[in-house]
Design an enzyme around this catalytic site. Structure first.
Site, short mmCIF file in Angstrom:
data_model
loop_
_atom_site.label_atom_id
_atom_site.label_comp_id
_atom_site.label_asym_id
_atom_site.label_seq_id
_atom_site.Cartn_x
_atom_site.Cartn_y
_atom_site.Cartn_z
N LYS A 109 0.87 -1.19 0.00
CA LYS A 109 0.00 0.00 0.00
C LYS A 109 0.89 1.23 0.00
O LYS A 109 2.05 1.15 0.43
CB LYS A 109 -0.86 0.00 1.27
N ASP A 154 -6.91 4.36 -4.70
CA ASP A 154 -7.61 4.22 -3.42
C ASP A 154 -8.22 5.59 -3.15
O ASP A 154 -8.41 6.37 -4.12
CB ASP A 154 -6.62 3.81 -2.31
#
Ligand code: NDP
Length: 462
Positions: free
Chosen positions: A137, A177
């Site tokens: 991430k 995201d």
């Protein structure tokens, strides 16, 4: 004579000791990452108990530590020719199953703890898809809100100038995201191409006309609804057709959850953004919302000027310790905005209002207390790492198309997505049954994902 065989309580005690050691050694702090780790580790206790190899190979300690965290400075120039500085990150958590894979988040709240929590969850989520992808991430504390396209482009260009050193189609493949949609991915991809002179599948969620996959934009939201239908079917509950549903968020995940709910004959009556909640009892106006949020990047407040019969509830009027959206009659609830947005008070209100199922579209939107309350009250609960895995699954389909220079149709992608979500549901329902926690999809998902990754780590050695 008392038995010497270890019990589930012994396993919990051992896991707690491991967590304390991680805190004492400053490997982790008491933050959202700890919250995610604690949830997963307590739920894998039956596996830990059934096979001592996981303790022997020190898997908890090894899995709780990311392979590496890359942190860098991002300098860029705003439209007034002022120099701005932000922090960029990439957490490459675990690549046991394949290249690191996970989104980039651009939001002022981004810090190392949030990205470690998201990266850790991503490892298990990616494992559940059955596809060859590891977990990672990244992101930045940059806030795209209120910035011109040109400023966003300049930030993305500077961000990629550093990030490109650490990513590659076989190494690490970021995606979008919160705050990172097709516009940002387009700018990031273009800069990667300029620097490396390669056109390859290094990012997913790319715009359609340069390497993107049909169906990727819709995938997470559509997948959330497919998963819910699979879960309701498995639990022998009525399906979504004709049912009133409540959704939070008004971004990518929320709006495509709403779209699929309409396609399945349900009536989604809410959405939220960071300023407030819309309740439109006739069903929310999806086309208007797409224009408002995707094209104009406006506030939900505007919705009532087009639909005066709808109700707008600003954040200042939310119930204490809770959120207006979860205090509305609903059959199925879909938290799709951000972490910890559904509290214990919200869970109690949902139960009071007849809610039969909660499916997490966002990552870790339910607090531990909320989840406990819902599970205890036998509400069907679809945890994020299973329910929102459709996005990363279709990202993997995008990588496959890029690698083979082929393009699949929307119908092909959607059919594969549906199969993937039904398979994930079946797998975690079966796992929960096998480990004595039938009907608990949280434990089923955690055990199935953890086992898959841990077994590879053990096979690979150190
Ligand atoms: P978007 O940026 O498209 O939308 C996020 C939405 O949530 C916006 O409506 C935003 O409000 C709202 N929001 C964000 N932060 C807060 C906050 N702190 N308080 C209240 N509302 C907030 O993001 P996505 O839809 O892509 O992501 C939503 C969630 O889904 C995240 O948890 C993400 O990690 C998860 N997810 C996303 C995937 C994807 O494919 N996009 C895949 C898997 C998970 P506003 O409009 O006011 O900014």
């Amino acid at each position: 004579m008392p038995s010497n065989k270890p019990t589930l309580e012994d396993a919990h005690k051992k896991i707690k000791e491991e967590l304390n050691k991680l805190i004492e050694s400053h490997r982790i702090e008491h933050d959202v990452f700890y919250q995610a780790l604690e949830e997963v580790l307590f739920s894998i206790a039956p596996l830990y108990l059934a096979d001592e190899k996981y303790a022997k190979h020190n898997i908890i300690r090894r899995l709780a530590n990311p392979d590496r965290i890359i942190k860098f400075k991002v300098e860029w120039m705003n439209d007034k020719n002022e120099i701005r500085v932000n922090t960029g990150y990439r957490v490459q958590f675990n690549n046991s199953l394949g290249p690191y894979k996970g989104g980039l988040r651009f939001h002022p709240s981004v810090n190392e703890g949030i990205l470690k929590f998201l990266g850790f969850e991503q490892i298990l989520k990616n494992a559940l898809t059955g596809l060859p992808i590891g977990g990672g991430k990244g992101g930045s504390d940059f806030d795209p809100k209120g910035k011109s396209d040109f400023e966003v482009m300049k930030f993305c260009t500077s961000f990629m100038r550093e990030l490109h050193k650490y990513i590659g189609p076989r190494m690490d493949v970021p995606a979008g995201d919160i705050g990172v949609g097709a516009r940002e991915i387009g700018y990031l991809f273009a800069e990667y191409k300029r620097i490396t002179t390669t056109f390859d599948g290094v990012l997913t969620g790319k715009p359609l006309f340069f390497g993107g996959s049909l169906g990727r934009t819709e995938a997470t939201g559509y997948g959330v609804v497919y998963f819910t239908e699979a879960m309701l079917e498995t639990e022998k509950k009525e399906g979504l057709e004709g049912k009133t549903c409540t959704v939070s968020g008004a971004g990518n995940v929320a709006l495509y959850t709403i779209e699929k709910l309409y396609q399945q004959g349900a009536i989604p009556v809410t959405c939220t953004d960071s300023k407030g909640t819309i309740y439109d009892a006739r069903g929310v106006d999806l086309e208007y919302l797409k224009d408002l949020k995707f094209n104009r990047r406006g506030s939900l407040e505007e919705y009532v000027s087009k639909h005066p019969e709808a109700i707008y509830i600003p954040v200042s009027e939310y119930p204490e310790g809770g959120h207006a959206v979860w205090n509305i009659e609903t059959y199925a609830a879909f938290p799709c905005s951000t972490q910890n947005e559904l509290t214990e008070i919200d869970a109690k209100n949902l139960i009071k209002n007849g809610c039969v199922s909660v499916t997490e579209g966002a990552n870790m939107p339910s607090t531990p207390e909320a989840m406990e309350t819902l599970l205890t009250n036998k509400v069907c609960f679809g945890p994020a790492k299973a329910a929102n895995a459709g996005g990363v699954a279709v990202s993997n389909f995008e990588m496959s198309q890029n690698a083979s220079m082929l393009k699949w149709t929307f119908e092909e992608v959607d059919a594969k997505l549906k199969t993937t979500m039904y398979d994930i549901c079946q797998n975690i329902a079966d796992t929960a049954k096998e480990y004595g926690v039938e009907g608990n999809y949280v434990d089923g998902a955690n055990i199935a994902g953890f086992k898959k990754v841990a077994d590879v780590m053990i096979a690979e050695g150190i």
